[in-house]
Design an enzyme around this catalytic site. Structure first.
Site, PDB file in Angstrom:
ATOM      1  N   SER A 178      14.472  21.895 -16.002  1.00  9.99           N
ATOM      2  CA  SER A 178      13.332  22.712 -16.336  1.00  9.99           C
ATOM      3  C   SER A 178      13.614  24.254 -16.585  1.00  9.99           C
ATOM      4  O   SER A 178      14.807  24.693 -16.597  1.00  9.99           O
ATOM      5  CB  SER A 178      12.706  23.208 -14.702  1.00  9.99           C
ATOM      6  OG  SER A 178      11.754  24.232 -14.640  1.00  9.99           O
ATOM      7  N   GLU A 226       9.155   8.555 -16.796  1.00 11.43           N
ATOM      8  CA  GLU A 226       8.036   9.060 -16.998  1.00 11.43           C
ATOM      9  C   GLU A 226       7.346   8.690 -18.426  1.00 11.43           C
ATOM     10  O   GLU A 226       5.989   8.308 -18.552  1.00 11.43           O
ATOM     11  CB  GLU A 226       7.818  10.654 -16.767  1.00 11.43           C
ATOM     12  CG  GLU A 226       8.013  11.064 -15.341  1.00 11.43           C
ATOM     13  CD  GLU A 226       8.143  12.464 -14.966  1.00 11.43           C
ATOM     14  OE1 GLU A 226       8.165  13.078 -14.041  1.00 11.43           O
ATOM     15  OE2 GLU A 226       7.975  13.383 -16.067  1.00 11.43           O
ATOM     16  N   LYS A 279      15.924  21.641 -10.799  1.00 13.35           N
ATOM     17  CA  LYS A 279      15.136  20.533 -11.070  1.00 13.35           C
ATOM     18  C   LYS A 279      15.831  19.477 -11.745  1.00 13.35           C
ATOM     19  O   LYS A 279      16.843  19.690 -12.736  1.00 13.35           O
ATOM     20  CB  LYS A 279      13.921  20.885 -11.828  1.00 13.35           C
ATOM     21  CG  LYS A 279      12.965  21.764 -11.037  1.00 13.35           C
ATOM     22  CD  LYS A 279      12.300  21.108 -10.017  1.00 13.35           C
ATOM     23  CE  LYS A 279      11.417  19.793 -10.463  1.00 13.35           C
ATOM     24  NZ  LYS A 279      10.420  20.170 -11.368  1.00 13.35           N
ATOM     25  N   HIS A 283       0.794  -1.204  -0.021  1.00 14.07           N
ATOM     26  CA  HIS A 283       0.138  -0.204   0.192  1.00 14.07           C
ATOM     27  C   HIS A 283       0.796   1.300  -0.077  1.00 14.07           C
ATOM     28  O   HIS A 283       0.370   2.479   0.508  1.00 14.07           O
ATOM     29  CB  HIS A 283      -1.012   0.180   1.240  1.00 14.07           C
ATOM     30  CG  HIS A 283      -1.814  -1.369   1.403  1.00 14.07           C
ATOM     31  ND1 HIS A 283      -3.018  -1.769   0.740  1.00 14.07           N
ATOM     32  CD2 HIS A 283      -1.266  -2.191   2.182  1.00 14.07           C
ATOM     33  CE1 HIS A 283      -3.528  -2.634   0.816  1.00 14.07           C
ATOM     34  NE2 HIS A 283      -2.483  -3.191   1.775  1.00 14.07           N
TER      35      HIS A 283
END
Length: 482
Positions: A278, A291, A284, A157
């Site tokens: 970024s 992704e 970043k 979980h």
């Protein structure tokens, strides 16, 4: 003008809209190698059975090899007016060798021709994908050996559950990928029957030798039913199903990469090769490759669903609907191939923060189950009672705002007088993972045994388990994450 490829049935050429919707050369041109290989095999068989003269056969083979060279060099001009790869190749062949080219299509149809080409393409692609899967597995196995005793939290979980080793976690994906390779190879085995010679749908009156063309093209046998042969697309559906499951596994791993590389977790650092920055936030480091791998499952699953919907209402035998099989399939298989390559690169480049993982593994009372197991094993307390006692111990640690290892023997005896000082030996995360030596468990020794087993499977060479490393756990200098 009538379409000379269709013959005399049609008095005029197709409307521009019809040509637009009907043409497939924009995507099926990638079948050129398979189409030419199938034609060479067919011409050879026709000559061997006396249907075609040896002279015509030789001219066809020479001409087809010249067409192949033109396409490979980029000098070939594909024509939308000729609809597909089959007609484009045949038309160019006729320009080269004349009437002999017109005899090539004896005893076959575009229906069995395209089924043959597509099967050959899917078979070749499966072979490439399986190699890529094995390459990723080997990369994971190598990292698993390196991290056999690196401790990290195991989750259920997405909540800390029990300590595991990072090597054990990586090997879980090796197992998944092993099943993926097996599914792809199963699909390959079932597709390896040749449709060539089934003609349009009913077979042919010519005395052809389908076993011979099957043999030349590396098929196990010819298909046994001509209706099924030209209307079957199970082979690409099954391959897409296997691809979708594999992509789902890659997506799960990519999701973990995204989570692990975040500042909140800080378990791994991904290299500059597989991250981006970024446009406005200079600090970043975005895990874009992970992704995008995570996103590829959408188009692969979409291709499978799309083709299932296309096929579900088609009567036997061939219908033009089936032309919609290739574009989505090409896209999906390309996406899986790219995802496998990207994931292999990320696995090889990622740097684990071992100390951060260990600290996280020790948090959240992760060794509570070890206490319950100790109560059962050493004090012969029934597990359900031990579970209740352990819950009270955890509640006490929460009340005292400390970890389980911070409790004194007096604290334990306050809960249950039968507990003695031996309990402290099971409270460390190192003891927890080392104790789980059951087959398939997370113990470092198990990880090394399983890694050696997989290396033997993947390389075909025997491998003995490596000795357990004695590495030191560090912070940012040992794989720290910014």
């Amino acid at each position: 003008m009538s379409n000379k490829m269709w013959g005399g049935r049609f008095a005029t050429g197709p409307d521009a809209i019809m040509e637009e919707i009907n043409a497939s050369i924009g995507f099926d041109q990638r079948l050129f190698r398979q189409d030419i290989a199938g034609s060479i095999a067919h011409a050879t068989m026709l000559a061997e059975t006396g249907i075609l003269t040896q002279k015509d056969r030789d001219a066809i083979v020479v001409g087809l090899n010249e067409v192949l060279a033109e396409i490979e060099s980029g000098s070939f001009t594909f024509s939308r007016a000729l609809e597909d790869i089959h007609m484009n190749v045949e038309s160019r062949l006729r320009e080269k060798i004349g009437d002999a080219a017109g005899r090539l299509h004896t005893a076959r149809s575009r229906n069995d021709q395209v089924a043959t080409d597509f099967k050959l393409y899917v078979r070749d692609t499966i072979d490439t994908l399986v190699v890529q899967v094995h390459t990723l597995q080997l990369a994971l196995v190598t990292r698993a050996e390196e991290e056999a005793d690196t401790i990290m939290p195991g989750f259920t979980h997405l909540q800390s559950a029990q300590p595991v080793t990072f090597g054990h976690h990586l090997l879980a994906y090796v197992e998944m990928l092993g099943r993926d390779a097996g599914r792809l190879l199963d699909a390959r085995k079932r597709l390896n029957e040749s449709p060539l010679g089934s003609a349009a749908l009913a077979g042919t009156p010519y005395p052809i030798n389908r076993e011979r063309t099957a043999e030349q093209l590396g098929f196990d046998r010819p298909t046994a039913n001509s209706l099924d042969a030209v209307s079957d697309r199970d082979f690409i559906l099954e391959t897409l199903a296997a691809a979708a499951i594999c992509a789902m596994h890659l997506s799960r791993f990519a999701e973990e990469m995204v989570i692990w590389s975040s500042a909140q977790f800080g378990f791994v650092r991904l290299s500059d090769k597989f991250t981006t920055g970024s446009s406005i936030m200079p600090q970043k480091r975005n895990p874009d490759a992970a992704e995008l791998v995570r996103a590829k499952i959408g188009r692969i699953l979409g291709a499978l669903t799309s083709l299932l919907v296309v096929m579900k209402g088609l009567p036997l035998a061939y219908s033009k609907d089936m032309q919609e099989d290739k574009e989505v399939a090409f896209d999906a298989l390309d996406a899986l191939s790219l995802s496998l390559a990207a994931m292999t690169g990320m696995v090889g480049d990622m740097v684990p923060n071992r100390e951060r993982m260990r600290v996280s593994a020790a948090a959240g009372f992760s060794t509570a189950t070890d206490i319950a197991d100790w109560l059962v094993r050493e004090l012969n307390i029934p597990f359900r009672d031990a579970h209740h006692i352990t819950g009270q111990i955890v509640a006490l640690a929460e009340q005292k705002n400390c970890g389980l290892e911070g409790l004194t023997i007096e604290d334990f005896k306050f809960i249950d007088q039968r507990i003695d000082s031996r309990i402290h030996k099971v409270l460390t995360v190192e003891a927890s993972v080392a104790a789980r030596q059951s087959y398939g468990g997370t113990a470092p020794a198990n990880v090394l045994i399983q890694a050696a087993r997989w290396k033997t499977i993947l390389t075909g060479q025997p491998h003995d388990p490596k000795p357990l490393s004695k590495k030191k756990h560090g912070g940012h200098g040992d794989g720290g994450v910014e």
